[in-house]
Design a protein around this motif. Structure first.
Motif, PDB file in Angstrom:
ATOM      1  N   ARG A  35      -7.471  -8.280 -17.686  1.00 17.86           N
ATOM      2  CA  ARG A  35      -7.877  -9.635 -17.315  1.00 17.86           C
ATOM      3  C   ARG A  35      -7.943 -10.499 -18.577  1.00 17.86           C
ATOM      4  O   ARG A  35      -8.507 -10.091 -19.593  1.00 17.86           O
ATOM      5  CB  ARG A  35      -9.225  -9.635 -16.607  1.00 17.86           C
ATOM      6  CG  ARG A  35      -9.154  -9.030 -15.205  1.00 17.86           C
ATOM      7  CD  ARG A  35     -10.385  -9.345 -14.399  1.00 17.86           C
ATOM      8  NE  ARG A  35     -10.279  -8.814 -13.037  1.00 17.86           N
ATOM      9  CZ  ARG A  35     -10.692  -9.456 -11.956  1.00 17.86           C
ATOM     10  NH1 ARG A  35     -11.256 -10.650 -12.069  1.00 17.86           N
ATOM     11  NH2 ARG A  35     -10.563  -8.914 -10.760  1.00 17.86           N
ATOM     12  N   ARG A  91       0.816  -1.229   0.000  1.00 24.22           N
ATOM     13  CA  ARG A  91       0.000   0.000   0.000  1.00 24.22           C
ATOM     14  C   ARG A  91       0.841   1.268   0.000  1.00 24.22           C
ATOM     15  O   ARG A  91       0.444   2.289   0.552  1.00 24.22           O
ATOM     16  CB  ARG A  91      -0.970   0.001   1.190  1.00 24.22           C
ATOM     17  CG  ARG A  91      -1.915  -1.195   1.188  1.00 24.22           C
ATOM     18  CD  ARG A  91      -2.919  -1.122   2.321  1.00 24.22           C
ATOM     19  NE  ARG A  91      -3.762  -2.295   2.353  1.00 24.22           N
ATOM     20  CZ  ARG A  91      -4.823  -2.503   1.577  1.00 24.22           C
ATOM     21  NH1 ARG A  91      -5.170  -1.577   0.692  1.00 24.22           N
ATOM     22  NH2 ARG A  91      -5.533  -3.616   1.674  1.00 24.22           N
ATOM     23  N   ARG A 130       3.442  -1.465  -7.853  1.00 24.59           N
ATOM     24  CA  ARG A 130       3.391  -0.830  -9.173  1.00 24.59           C
ATOM     25  C   ARG A 130       4.803  -0.549  -9.683  1.00 24.59           C
ATOM     26  O   ARG A 130       5.126  -0.798 -10.852  1.00 24.59           O
ATOM     27  CB  ARG A 130       2.583   0.457  -9.109  1.00 24.59           C
ATOM     28  CG  ARG A 130       2.494   1.193 -10.445  1.00 24.59           C
ATOM     29  CD  ARG A 130       1.933   2.587 -10.255  1.00 24.59           C
ATOM     30  NE  ARG A 130       0.563   2.575  -9.805  1.00 24.59           N
ATOM     31  CZ  ARG A 130      -0.492   2.595 -10.625  1.00 24.59           C
ATOM     32  NH1 ARG A 130      -0.308   2.625 -11.934  1.00 24.59           N
ATOM     33  NH2 ARG A 130      -1.711   2.616 -10.124  1.00 24.59           N
ATOM     34  N   THR A 172      -8.105 -11.855  -3.221  1.00 22.58           N
ATOM     35  CA  THR A 172      -8.917 -10.735  -3.719  1.00 22.58           C
ATOM     36  C   THR A 172      -8.173  -9.407  -3.676  1.00 22.58           C
ATOM     37  O   THR A 172      -8.391  -8.547  -4.533  1.00 22.58           O
ATOM     38  CB  THR A 172     -10.222 -10.636  -2.915  1.00 22.58           C
ATOM     39  OG1 THR A 172      -9.912 -10.530  -1.515  1.00 22.58           O
ATOM     40  CG2 THR A 172     -11.087 -11.869  -3.139  1.00 22.58           C
ATOM     41  N   ALA A 220      -7.619  -7.017  -7.005  1.00 22.67           N
ATOM     42  CA  ALA A 220      -8.007  -5.600  -7.022  1.00 22.67           C
ATOM     43  C   ALA A 220      -6.813  -4.717  -7.384  1.00 22.67           C
ATOM     44  O   ALA A 220      -6.960  -3.723  -8.112  1.00 22.67           O
ATOM     45  CB  ALA A 220      -8.585  -5.209  -5.667  1.00 22.67           C
ATOM     46  N   PHE A 221      -5.639  -5.073  -6.874  1.00 29.41           N
ATOM     47  CA  PHE A 221      -4.428  -4.302  -7.183  1.00 29.41           C
ATOM     48  C   PHE A 221      -4.119  -4.360  -8.667  1.00 29.41           C
ATOM     49  O   PHE A 221      -3.847  -3.326  -9.298  1.00 29.41           O
ATOM     50  CB  PHE A 221      -3.256  -4.829  -6.354  1.00 29.41           C
ATOM     51  CG  PHE A 221      -1.913  -4.351  -6.835  1.00 29.41           C
ATOM     52  CD1 PHE A 221      -1.552  -3.017  -6.700  1.00 29.41           C
ATOM     53  CD2 PHE A 221      -1.014  -5.226  -7.423  1.00 29.41           C
ATOM     54  CE1 PHE A 221      -0.319  -2.561  -7.147  1.00 29.41           C
ATOM     55  CE2 PHE A 221       0.216  -4.790  -7.871  1.00 29.41           C
ATOM     56  CZ  PHE A 221       0.564  -3.454  -7.732  1.00 29.41           C
ATOM     57  N   TYR A 222      -4.157  -5.539  -9.260  1.00 29.25           N
ATOM     58  CA  TYR A 222      -3.832  -5.656 -10.684  1.00 29.25           C
ATOM     59  C   TYR A 222      -4.854  -4.908 -11.543  1.00 29.25           C
ATOM     60  O   TYR A 222      -4.491  -4.294 -12.551  1.00 29.25           O
ATOM     61  CB  TYR A 222      -3.755  -7.127 -11.092  1.00 29.25           C
ATOM     62  CG  TYR A 222      -2.703  -7.898 -10.348  1.00 29.25           C
ATOM     63  CD1 TYR A 222      -1.427  -7.371 -10.137  1.00 29.25           C
ATOM     64  CD2 TYR A 222      -2.976  -9.171  -9.834  1.00 29.25           C
ATOM     65  CE1 TYR A 222      -0.461  -8.080  -9.436  1.00 29.25           C
ATOM     66  CE2 TYR A 222      -2.014  -9.883  -9.136  1.00 29.25           C
ATOM     67  CZ  TYR A 222      -0.767  -9.330  -8.933  1.00 29.25           C
ATOM     68  OH  TYR A 222       0.187 -10.037  -8.246  1.00 29.25           O
ATOM     69  N   ASP A 223      -6.118  -4.946 -11.139  1.00 31.26           N
ATOM     70  CA  ASP A 223      -7.117  -4.137 -11.842  1.00 31.26           C
ATOM     71  C   ASP A 223      -6.786  -2.649 -11.714  1.00 31.26           C
ATOM     72  O   ASP A 223      -6.880  -1.891 -12.687  1.00 31.26           O
ATOM     73  CB  ASP A 223      -8.512  -4.396 -11.259  1.00 31.26           C
ATOM     74  CG  ASP A 223      -9.115  -5.724 -11.687  1.00 31.26           C
ATOM     75  OD1 ASP A 223      -8.769  -6.222 -12.767  1.00 31.26           O
ATOM     76  OD2 ASP A 223      -9.941  -6.260 -10.918  1.00 31.26           O
ATOM     77  N   ARG A 224      -6.412  -2.247 -10.518  1.00 27.51           N
ATOM     78  CA  ARG A 224      -6.177  -0.827 -10.242  1.00 27.51           C
ATOM     79  C   ARG A 224      -5.008  -0.263 -11.049  1.00 27.51           C
ATOM     80  O   ARG A 224      -5.037   0.908 -11.457  1.00 27.51           O
ATOM     81  CB  ARG A 224      -5.922  -0.643  -8.744  1.00 27.51           C
ATOM     82  CG  ARG A 224      -5.920   0.804  -8.273  1.00 27.51           C
ATOM     83  CD  ARG A 224      -6.085   0.891  -6.769  1.00 27.51           C
ATOM     84  NE  ARG A 224      -5.031   0.185  -6.034  1.00 27.51           N
ATOM     85  CZ  ARG A 224      -5.216  -0.938  -5.336  1.00 27.51           C
ATOM     86  NH1 ARG A 224      -6.416  -1.508  -5.296  1.00 27.51           N
ATOM     87  NH2 ARG A 224      -4.219  -1.510  -4.687  1.00 27.51           N
ATOM     88  N   ILE A 225      -3.986  -1.069 -11.297  1.00 25.93           N
ATOM     89  CA  ILE A 225      -2.834  -0.554 -12.040  1.00 25.93           C
ATOM     90  C   ILE A 225      -2.987  -0.758 -13.551  1.00 25.93           C
ATOM     91  O   ILE A 225      -2.059  -0.485 -14.313  1.00 25.93           O
ATOM     92  CB  ILE A 225      -1.511  -1.150 -11.550  1.00 25.93           C
ATOM     93  CG1 ILE A 225      -1.426  -2.654 -11.822  1.00 25.93           C
ATOM     94  CG2 ILE A 225      -1.308  -0.848 -10.073  1.00 25.93           C
ATOM     95  CD1 ILE A 225      -0.057  -3.250 -11.492  1.00 25.93           C
ATOM     96  N   GLY A 226      -4.157  -1.236 -13.964  1.00 26.87           N
ATOM     97  CA  GLY A 226      -4.474  -1.259 -15.384  1.00 26.87           C
ATOM     98  C   GLY A 226      -4.075  -2.500 -16.146  1.00 26.87           C
ATOM     99  O   GLY A 226      -4.026  -2.473 -17.381  1.00 26.87           O
TER     100      GLY A 226
END
Length: 202
Positions: free
Chosen positions: A185, A140, A145, A172, A176-182
């Motif tokens: 999927r 965090r 990243r 989970t 969420a982290f991988y989604d957040r950094i773009g």
């Protein structure tokens, strides 16, 4: 202060400890297997043996690693090497699981024994892949990243067009982290979620 640096010979034990302490869907996996060493033998130590130049760590004030990213620039070549050279040496410590053994340890050992080029589809479009883990004291704060971006820049400099990673759907926070950094999927097997990144945009 925490800082990012390249992996150095001698970091192996620290990386194995980080792997173990984050292997249970992001939580400590100590005692999940009969032998804690299995985790690192499958998921981190082969990478730093074959690709020290593609390993980066987050280190603390004493220069002790508290997080890492490891990877390969060619998944097919790496999986062939893992099957031919690494696992016959590293995996000889553990007997082949019995056919009726449905434990998590048995599943991981079967996975390791079955790794080979082309076993997973993600390397066709995203030829590089990575593993990343951080202890709570490095989470965090943007280090995840930075580690992925640092490896991505290194790979792009070698002409690699894309990279991927695979996470348990139980983790989970990581998803969420991988989604957040773009990260994108990708179609995935039951129980896991794969992500990809086009390196041309870095």
């Amino acid at each position: 202060m925490l800082h990012l640096r390249r992996f150095r010979a001698g970091d192996e034990a620290a990386l194995a400890d980080i792997c173990l302490r984050t292997a249970d869907a992001g939580a400590d996996a100590t005692g999940v297997f009969a032998d804690d060493d299995i985790w690192a033998a499958v998921f981190v130590l082969p990478y730093v043996e074959r690709h020290q130049d593609l390993a980066f760590v987050v280190a603390d004030d004493e220069d002790r690693p508290v997080g890492y990213v490891v990877g390969t620039d060619d998944t097919r070549a790496f999986e062939d090497w893992f099957a031919r050279d690494w696992w016959p040496r590293a995996g000889s410590r553990w007997p082949r699981p019995a056919a009726d053994d449905t434990s998590r340890q048995a599943g991981t050992l079967r996975y390791a024994a079955g790794r080979r080029a082309g076993a997973e589809p993600y390397g066709d479009r995203h030829p590089a892949h990575l593993h990343i883990d951080l202890l709570p004291e490095a989470q965090r704060q943007g280090w995840g990243r930075r580690l992925i971006d640092r490896l991505g820049v290194e790979l792009r400099g070698r002409g690699v067009t894309g990279l991927h990673l695979v996470a348990s759907t139980d983790n989970t926070a990581a998803l969420a982290f991988y989604d957040r950094i773009g990260l994108e999927r990708l179609p995935s097997h039951n129980g896991v979620q794969a992500f990809g990144r086009d390196l041309a945009s870095l």
